[in-house]
Each structure stands twice: as C-alpha cells, then as structure tokens.
Motif scaffolding. Structure first.
Motif, PDB file in Angstrom:
ATOM      1  N   UNK A  68       0.844  -1.194   0.000  1.00 45.35           N
ATOM      2  CA  UNK A  68       0.000   0.000   0.000  1.00 45.35           C
ATOM      3  C   UNK A  68       0.877   1.241   0.000  1.00 45.35           C
ATOM      4  N   UNK A  78      -4.900   5.899   2.559  1.00 46.85           N
ATOM      5  CA  UNK A  78      -4.102   4.718   2.239  1.00 46.85           C
ATOM      6  C   UNK A  78      -4.678   4.072   0.983  1.00 46.85           C
ATOM      7  N   UNK A  80      -4.335   0.751  -1.790  1.00 48.36           N
ATOM      8  CA  UNK A  80      -3.783  -0.580  -2.081  1.00 48.36           C
ATOM      9  C   UNK A  80      -2.877  -0.538  -3.312  1.00 48.36           C
ATOM     10  N   UNK A 111      -8.247 -16.158   3.775  1.00 49.53           N
ATOM     11  CA  UNK A 111      -8.207 -14.747   3.420  1.00 49.53           C
ATOM     12  C   UNK A 111      -7.367 -14.613   2.148  1.00 49.53           C
ATOM     13  N   UNK A 112      -7.993 -14.507   0.974  1.00 46.23           N
ATOM     14  CA  UNK A 112      -7.205 -14.431  -0.267  1.00 46.23           C
ATOM     15  C   UNK A 112      -6.242 -13.239  -0.235  1.00 46.23           C
ATOM     16  N   UNK A 114      -4.501 -10.588  -2.141  1.00 36.14           N
ATOM     17  CA  UNK A 114      -4.713  -9.914  -3.427  1.00 36.14           C
ATOM     18  C   UNK A 114      -3.416  -9.734  -4.202  1.00 36.14           C
ATOM     19  N   UNK A 115      -2.338  -9.391  -3.484  1.00 37.94           N
ATOM     20  CA  UNK A 115      -1.068  -9.122  -4.165  1.00 37.94           C
ATOM     21  C   UNK A 115      -0.536 -10.388  -4.858  1.00 37.94           C
ATOM     22  N   UNK A 251       6.526 -13.665   5.997  1.00 38.55           N
ATOM     23  CA  UNK A 251       6.970 -12.318   5.644  1.00 38.55           C
ATOM     24  C   UNK A 251       6.836 -11.352   6.809  1.00 38.55           C
TER      25      UNK A 251
ATOM     26  N   UNK B   3      -9.536  -4.322  -3.371  1.00 37.90           N
ATOM     27  CA  UNK B   3      -9.390  -4.424  -1.928  1.00 37.90           C
ATOM     28  C   UNK B   3      -8.351  -5.499  -1.596  1.00 37.90           C
ATOM     29  N   UNK B   4      -7.527  -5.179  -0.636  1.00 34.55           N
ATOM     30  CA  UNK B   4      -6.532  -6.144  -0.180  1.00 34.55           C
ATOM     31  C   UNK B   4      -6.732  -6.348   1.310  1.00 34.55           C
ATOM     32  N   UNK B   5      -6.512  -7.584   1.767  1.00 38.24           N
ATOM     33  CA  UNK B   5      -6.648  -7.849   3.209  1.00 38.24           C
ATOM     34  C   UNK B   5      -5.623  -7.073   4.020  1.00 38.24           C
ATOM     35  N   UNK B   6      -4.610  -6.544   3.356  1.00 35.03           N
ATOM     36  CA  UNK B   6      -3.555  -5.826   4.083  1.00 35.03           C
ATOM     37  C   UNK B   6      -3.783  -4.321   4.126  1.00 35.03           C
ATOM     38  N   UNK B   7      -4.836  -3.848   3.476  1.00 36.56           N
ATOM     39  CA  UNK B   7      -5.089  -2.409   3.457  1.00 36.56           C
ATOM     40  C   UNK B   7      -6.037  -2.033   4.593  1.00 36.56           C
ATOM     41  N   UNK B   8      -5.564  -1.220   5.532  1.00 32.76           N
ATOM     42  CA  UNK B   8      -6.435  -0.864   6.663  1.00 32.76           C
ATOM     43  C   UNK B   8      -7.522   0.128   6.260  1.00 32.76           C
ATOM     44  N   UNK B 239       0.393 -10.116   9.846  1.00 35.15           N
ATOM     45  CA  UNK B 239      -0.724 -10.089   8.887  1.00 35.15           C
ATOM     46  C   UNK B 239      -2.073 -10.233   9.575  1.00 35.15           C
ATOM     47  N   UNK B 241      -3.902 -12.804   9.490  1.00 32.56           N
ATOM     48  CA  UNK B 241      -4.782 -13.673   8.706  1.00 32.56           C
ATOM     49  C   UNK B 241      -4.119 -14.991   8.293  1.00 32.56           C
TER      50      UNK B 241
END
Lengths: 343, 273
Positions: A68, A78, A80, A111-112, A114-115, A251, B3-8, B239, B241
């Motif tokens: 991000x 923020x 993505x 939890x897929x 995305x990256x 990671x 949307x990404x699971x890592x984006x707050x 993460x 998750x």
C-alpha cells in the motif's frame, strides 16, 4: 490436446515473440550458478540448468513487495498497491512447480492475498521435465516431485534436438497457437518420449530411509528429539535455508516514509523463522529463543505443520536448503536421523 | 480486485484516557458502522509511517455504539506512536480477526476470570458482555492481580464490580504502597479465598507467560476440568490472517486458531506457554 513438438531452434523466436507481450522469466547463468531472471536475450536461456539459487517463487512473492501507499498530509489516506506484470515463467522444474501449487493454496485459502493472486493470475507457467538429477542433494524422487501431471500451463520434455510440448490448460494452448511454431508429435517422437521418461527414473536415487507419508507422524513423535539441540548448536541463524526454500512464504511488514514526511509505503519482505526476533513479542518474550527450537520449527513446518493445514507436505525435495547451509545442516540427514533413531 | 486484506480502513480516535503511566484506553470510531467483533478478538492497528500491531479489543460488543476501545501499553514503536496521539488523530484498522471466547458455551455457567496485569484488557470485553447480560450466567468471580496499585487498569469499573452484589471481585497487588489497604500478594494468593463448584465453572485467564503456569495450577487444583479453561495468548503478528507465520504455535496460528485457546486443546503444545 495432442502432444506437439517444438524444435530447439524454434525456442528463440518463440521467446522473442513472447517478449513483445510478456515479461519472460527463465533460468540463466549467473557465475557458476543459475538464477531465474527476466529474459533480455533468448540466447541466455539455459534449459540445461541444474537448479537456481532462489526458487521461482520470487516472481509470485517478490523478496520485497509494496502492499500500500499512504499520504501523511492532513487527511491521511491509504491506497492498495497491486503491482503485476503479464509474465511467462519458463523452465520451471517440477519440484518448484509443486511448490507454486502449495503457495497458490496458501494465498487463496481463508483470506485471499490480493497481491499474490493478482500476479499469479497474470502468470503463465511453462514447466520442464527433469531427465537427470541436479546434484547429490536433490531428493525430489522421495518427495514425489520428480514429475508433474498438473500445475503448469505447458510442460516440456527434451527429446534430442526438440521438446515434446504438452499444453495442459487453455491458456497454454492459446499461447502455443499464438506464438509457437510446433508440429504434431509423430509415433517416432512418442517412442523417444517414452524412452526418455523410462530412462530417467533409475538415474534418481532415493535419499530418505523411509516413505514420506510417514513424515508427519514421525515428526509428531520427535518433538523432544536430541537432534534439535545438535542442529541448534550448529545453526548460525542466518535464514538462508528459508530464503532459498520454494515453499517458505513467511513475511515481515514494514512502513517507509519519504524524506519530506509527506507520504510513504507499506511493504512486505521475506522473513525467516530462523532469525532471533521472529517470534518475539513487544513485551520482550521470545517464544522460540533457542536456535534448536527454530530449527525444529522449520523442519516441523516442512514435514508436519504445513501438511496439517494444507494437506500437502511443505518440502518438495529441491535440496536448496542443503546446498546453501554454511553449517552443512541437511534436511535429508535430519529426517533420516529422526527415522533411524526410532528403530 | 482493488481491496486487499492488508489495506487498513482509516478511522479516527475519538477519545484517549490515561489508565496508568504505561497504559491508555483509546476509543476508536468503528470504520464501517459497527466493528462486529466477538469478545476476545483483536484488530491490527496501523499508525501510518510507523507500522502495525495486533491489539485485543477491550470493549464489549454490547457497548459498541459505533465505536470500540483498545487498551494499549506503551511498549514498542506502534504503541509509542499511539500514545503520542491526540483525540481526532487517524489510525488504520484491519479486522476484527481471530477466534474469541465461546460465549454461548458459557451461558448458565459460573465464570471465574483470572486476569493478571494487562491481561485484563482482552478479558474486559467478555466481562462487560457478561455484566450486560448478567442473568444468563451463574456466578461471576473476578480475581485480578497487578504489580502495584498504580498498575491497576479500569479503576472505576473495578470499583463497580467490587460494589456489585452479583459479582465477586477480589483484587491483589504484588507490592502495596501507602495508598493501598487491600490484598497484597501474587494473584495465586486470591484463590484460597474462594470456593467454587468446579464442574459448573468456566475459567478464563490472561496475563504474562510466567503467570499462566501458576494460575493454571490453581485452577486445576480447584478441580476445574482442563476443557473448561480458556486462555488468551499473545504473539507477534504481521498479517493477522494466517499467512506471515510470526504467530505460529507449532501447527496452530494464534491469529486464526486463537488468540483464545481452550486449555485442553493447547496444553500439549510445548511452545504455547
């Protein structure tokens, strides 16, 4: 689709054509070793490579990757980041192919991610049948990865001056139709293929003293095995074994801010369970402080934990961790020690 | 796929209350209406430019009202940055994540809470839920211990719990001072003060790793079955998750299988405690 034949002289034109539309990544020489690199000249491709320093996971899960970006101005925002590039990953050995299948599972489940998935969806995999062992460290035959019937879009097997081409997915068939000059395999080609595939198996040795199906239960009983202390005494905690592992995907996530403190990025990079701080919490407690516990964790993941979560062993027998270890720690020797100690 | 699971999700801190010299309580606006959490779950909290940390949710779903609370000890980069914030500041939130307390299994049972120090933070979410639905539970016993009187969290609520007839709340400090006329001693010294019906009791504990061994001995010593004891564990997480690997407890992931674990399930895991 019926098997096709690709003449070796047709590979350079094929790769040239692919390079117009894709980033083509394949094995190339780097000093006395090989690495997967983006192709700039098809002549540099080395399908005769033994193994690569880093596995091809680096294409799908880059060593560093932005997740991000954000602004630090009044209204913090923020965004993505999905950095993807249409890619043809060329010349993947079947051990590494199996590892990619496992990574696909890891990053799609629950939890897929995305990256990872964005790059994976844009990647065409062309795998390569191994006809002789890379070196004495590979144990793909034990791990059942000496060949593969699925996982790639196109599979290549060398026969003399040509490759037998097996397009196993629609994407693979389309790629062949659009870019490659191939002919249908003849009966003579098929005989050569059968001969090559029949001749390869005896060239590979079994390295493990037991059936790998026993690995999870064997490790289950080995939590207190003296081996871990021995490995802990030798391990330098450098993390090389996990970096070169095609199935290691742990990671770290970190933020970086520009000089003007106006914006920044959140990224992830490969981390290693072998490093001291990996399991340390903010309060100071370290749940795997001893190197012995960290080595145990690595081998347990490979032979048991990943299996319990994904129904597949976390080791594909590529031998990279053995080749890279300064302390000469061998996963094969370790597994055999545990097995033989139990007799 | 945007949307990404890592984006707050970015949201605002509504209120900050200093609880002790090390801990503050942050009231945070839920990013999308209600957070929708269960007691025992956690969120990943971002301070952009500094990083992200897992923090257990300290408020109960029964008191959500469009916001939630995090009790944060100042102990690392992210928590230091949080402590430097003023109300109105923006933070990023991901979650809620993880497996919380099995509140449905607890209905009708006697509940014995044994938090130590900051361990009260995640347990408070469940305690207040129980307080708000008081009639659906049996006895409610809270045994709380901290190092000193100045380390006690949620003083007002502790007073309220002590004052209530339908809650048995005992508090101890390892070392007293001139302001303290209560019980002195480690948390285990409170256990002889209570009698329970162990078969009908569910125990819930959270605290520093060293505390678990002693508290578990007390709980088991009272005859509470292992399967009726729940613990909330702390791990490093990147993460939240089940991917990054940091929180792994052997084959379990603290972020998915926990942070709340049943003792019978976790006790065979050497790395757990």
């Amino acid at each position: 689709m019926n098997l096709k034949v690709l003449d070796k002289r047709a590979i350079a034109p094929l790769v040239e054509a692919l390079m117009d539309d894709y980033r083509v990544v394949g094995p190339q020489a780097k000093g006395s070793k090989f690495t997967f690199e983006a192709v700039t000249d098809p002549a540099n491709l080395r399908f005769d490579y033994d193994t690569t320093i880093l596995p091809p996971k680096k294409v799908l899960l880059p060593p560093q990757e932005r997740l991000a970006t954000f602004t630090l101005q009044e209204d913090l925002q923020v965004k993505t980041v999905l950095e993807t590039e249409p890619t043809v990953l060329l010349g993947v050995h079947t051990c590494d192919l199996k590892a990619i299948q496992l990574l696909d599972e890891v990053f799609s489940k629950d939890f897929p991610d995305a990256q990872y998935l964005a790059q994976r969806e844009q990647t065409i995999l062309i795998s390569l049948e191994c006809l002789s062992p890379c070196d004495e460290h590979s144990f793909c035959k034990d791990m059942g990865t000496l060949t593969a019937s699925e996982g790639s879009d196109i599979h290549l097997t060398e026969i003399d001056s040509a490759y037998i081409v097996d397009a196993t997915t629609e994407a693979g068939e389309e790629l062949l139709a659009r870019y490659a000059t191939v002919r249908d395999a003849t009966e003579a080609d098929m005989q050569k293929l059968n001969k090559e595939l029949g001749a390869k198996w005896p060239k590979f040795n079994y390295q493990l003293d037991f059936e790998t199906a026993k690995l999870p239960s064997m490790l289950e009983a080995a939590f207190e095995h003296p081996l871990w202390n021995d490995l802990g005494d030798r391990c330098l905690a450098c993390g090389s074994c996990t970096n070169v592992c095609p199935t290691c995907y742990c990671f770290n996530v970190y933020d970086e801010v520009d000089m003007l403190l106006t914006k920044g990025t959140r990224s992830r990079n490969w981390d290693s369970c072998q490093l001291d701080e990996f399991a340390r919490v903010a309060g100071g407690e370290n749940f795997r402080e001893a190197r012995a516990a960290r080595q145990r964790h690595r081998l347990m993941r490979k032979g048991k934990y990943i299996y319990e979560k994904f129904d597949e062993l976390g080791c594909v027998g590529c031998g990279r961790c053995i080749r890279t270890c300064t302390a000469k720690i061998s996963i094969v020797e370790s597994f055999n020690t545990i097995h033989n100690g139990k007799k | 796929m945007e949307k990404s699971i890592y984006t707050p999700d970015m949201t605002r801190v509504i209120d900050i209350e200093e609880l002790t010299s090390l801990e503050k309580l942050f009231t945070i606006k839920s990013p999308n209406g209600e957070l929708g959490h269960e007691p025992g779950q956690f969120v990943m909290v971002s301070v952009l430019g500094v990083g992200e940390a897992p923090i257990s949710i300290s408020s109960s779903p029964s008191r959500s009202n469009g916001h939630f609370e995090l009790c944060v000890r100042q102990v690392g980069n992210v928590t230091n940055a949080l402590h430097a914030m003023q109300p109105g500041a923006k933070v990023g939130i991901r979650g809620p994540f993880g497996t919380g307390f099995p509140i449905e299994k607890m209905r009708g049972k006697d509940l014995l809470f044994a938090p130590g120090g900051l361990g009260l933070a995640p347990l408070r979410s469940l305690i207040n839920q129980v307080v708000d639905e008081r009639s659906s539970f049996g006895r409610v016993i809270i045994l709380y211990g901290t190092k000193g009187p100045s380390d006690l969290l949620f003083r007002d609520e502790l007073d309220e719990w002590v004052a209530r007839d339908d809650i048995e709340c005992l508090i101890t400090v390892d070392r007293g001072d001139e302001t303290w006329d209560g019980h002195v001693g480690v948390i285990t010294t409170l256990f002889p003060e209570i009698t329970i019906n162990p078969r009908n009791t569910i125990a819930i504990t959270c605290g520093p790793p060293i505390m678990y061994r002693f508290v578990l001995m007390e709980l088991l010593g009272k005859g509470i079955p292992e399967s009726q004891i729940y613990l909330s564990l702390e791990r490093r997480m990147k993460c939240g998750v089940g991917k990054c690997g940091h929180c792994q407890i052997e084959s379990l992931y603290c972020c998915q299988d926990g942070p709340v674990f049943n003792y019978a399930k976790i006790k065979g895991f050497e790395e757990a405690l």
